[in-house]
Design an enzyme around this catalytic site. Structure first.
Site, PDB file in Angstrom:
ATOM      1  N   LYS A  44       0.833  -1.212   0.000  1.00 12.95           N
ATOM      2  CA  LYS A  44       0.000   0.000   0.000  1.00 12.95           C
ATOM      3  C   LYS A  44       0.866   1.260   0.000  1.00 12.95           C
ATOM      4  CE  LYS A  44      -2.810  -0.594   3.621  1.00 12.95           C
ATOM      5  NZ  LYS A  44      -3.983  -0.398   4.498  1.00 12.95           N
ATOM      6  N   LYS A  46       2.708   2.258   2.357  1.00 13.81           N
ATOM      7  CA  LYS A  46       2.561   2.866   3.688  1.00 13.81           C
ATOM      8  C   LYS A  46       3.590   2.215   4.606  1.00 13.81           C
ATOM      9  CE  LYS A  46      -1.996   4.500   4.928  1.00 13.81           C
ATOM     10  NZ  LYS A  46      -3.182   4.303   5.753  1.00 13.81           N
TER      11      LYS A  46
HETATM   12  N1  C2G Z   1     -10.665   6.892   9.173  1.00 16.64           N
HETATM   13  C1  C2G Z   1     -11.713   7.699   9.617  1.00 16.64           C
HETATM   14  N2  C2G Z   1     -11.453   8.943  10.056  1.00 16.64           N
HETATM   15  C2  C2G Z   1     -10.177   9.420  10.090  1.00 16.64           C
HETATM   16  C3  C2G Z   1      -9.104   8.604   9.668  1.00 16.64           C
HETATM   17  C4  C2G Z   1      -9.381   7.325   9.214  1.00 16.64           C
HETATM   18  O1  C2G Z   1     -12.887   7.280   9.607  1.00 16.64           O
HETATM   19  N3  C2G Z   1      -9.960  10.679  10.547  1.00 16.64           N
HETATM   20  C5  C2G Z   1     -10.977   5.548   8.675  1.00 16.64           C
HETATM   21  C6  C2G Z   1     -10.612   5.378   7.192  1.00 16.64           C
HETATM   22  O2  C2G Z   1     -11.645   5.926   6.384  1.00 16.64           O
HETATM   23  C7  C2G Z   1     -10.506   3.862   7.078  1.00 16.64           C
HETATM   24  C8  C2G Z   1     -10.030   3.448   8.478  1.00 16.64           C
HETATM   25  O3  C2G Z   1     -10.215   4.576   9.341  1.00 16.64           O
HETATM   26  O4  C2G Z   1     -11.797   3.288   6.855  1.00 16.64           O
HETATM   27  C9  C2G Z   1      -8.579   3.023   8.498  1.00 16.64           C
HETATM   28  O5  C2G Z   1      -7.803   4.049   7.937  1.00 16.64           O
HETATM   29  P1  C2G Z   1      -6.296   3.655   7.523  1.00 16.64           P
HETATM   30  O6  C2G Z   1      -5.625   2.984   8.656  1.00 16.64           O
HETATM   31  O7  C2G Z   1      -5.681   4.866   6.880  1.00 16.64           O
HETATM   32  O8  C2G Z   1      -6.567   2.522   6.444  1.00 16.64           O
HETATM   33  P2  C2G Z   1      -6.284   2.573   4.874  1.00 16.64           P
HETATM   34  O9  C2G Z   1      -4.862   2.861   4.630  1.00 16.64           O
HETATM   35  O10 C2G Z   1      -7.336   3.437   4.297  1.00 16.64           O
HETATM   36  O11 C2G Z   1      -6.467   1.038   4.485  1.00 16.64           O
HETATM   37  O12 C2G Z   1      -8.187  -2.697   2.217  1.00 16.64           O
HETATM   38  C10 C2G Z   1      -8.498  -1.448   2.810  1.00 16.64           C
HETATM   39  C11 C2G Z   1      -7.251  -0.789   3.320  1.00 16.64           C
HETATM   40  O13 C2G Z   1      -6.556  -1.635   4.219  1.00 16.64           O
HETATM   41  C12 C2G Z   1      -7.635   0.511   4.034  1.00 16.64           C
END
Ligand code: C2G
Length: 129
Positions: A44, A46
């Site tokens: 990803k 990340k």
């Molecule tokens: N999120 C949120 N509000 C925020 C930050 C994050 O609701 N202020 C939510 C994101 O929308 C996501 C979840 O928290 O649904 C996890 O965010 P991340 O850890 O950044 O995950 P991501 O990199 O988006 O990975 O297969 C799907 C991926 O693994 C998602």
């Protein structure tokens, strides 16, 4: 029992993540979180500050979460939903529309992201101070 699932890295755990778990759990009876492994995070593009084991341990301490499984690839969602008898797939709405193909297997809901907080902003703000 209505089973809910969500996916993510959840690095530098913050209240935006907690509010997502709280709302996702409120939509069912059981919440599974598929937590991105360190290897999948590199796919990803990340790099999580905390290792998978540390991120998993933190999630398992959250009262809204019933189960944490590894997320190792993009394609595992359909299999997870079938094998775990998931009824509802939830993601924040930065992913709106991206997982609609899962509607063939379960309900799909995108929840509003919590504004003004993100792992990236925490890192940036810390670097500036
Ligand atoms: N999120 C949120 N509000 C925020 C930050 C994050 O609701 N202020 C939510 C994101 O929308 C996501 C979840 O928290 O649904 C996890 O965010 P991340 O850890 O950044 O995950 P991501 O990199 O988006 O990975 O297969 C799907 C991926 O693994 C998602």
């Amino acid at each position: 029992m209505k089973k809910v699932i969500t996916y993510g890295t959840f690095d530098l755990l913050h209240y935006g993540h907690i509010l997502l778990f709280q709302r996702a759990k409120a939509l069912g009876d059981h919440l599974t979180v598929a937590l991105s492994t360190d290897d999948f995070n590199s796919i990803k593009q990340k790099a999580a500050y905390f290792s998978y084991e540390k991120r998993k341990m933190m999630l398992e301490s959250i009262k809204y979460i019933d189960e944490v499984i590894p997320e190792q690839c993009w394609e595992q969602k359909k299999q997870d939903i079938v094998e775990l008898s998931i009824d509802l797939f939830v993601m924040g709405d930065d992913w709106k529309g991206k997982f609609d193909e899962l509607r063939d297997f379960c309900e799909v809901v995108y929840l509003e992201r919590t504004p003004d907080i993100s792992t990236t902003s925490i890192k940036t703000n810390l670097q500036q101070n």
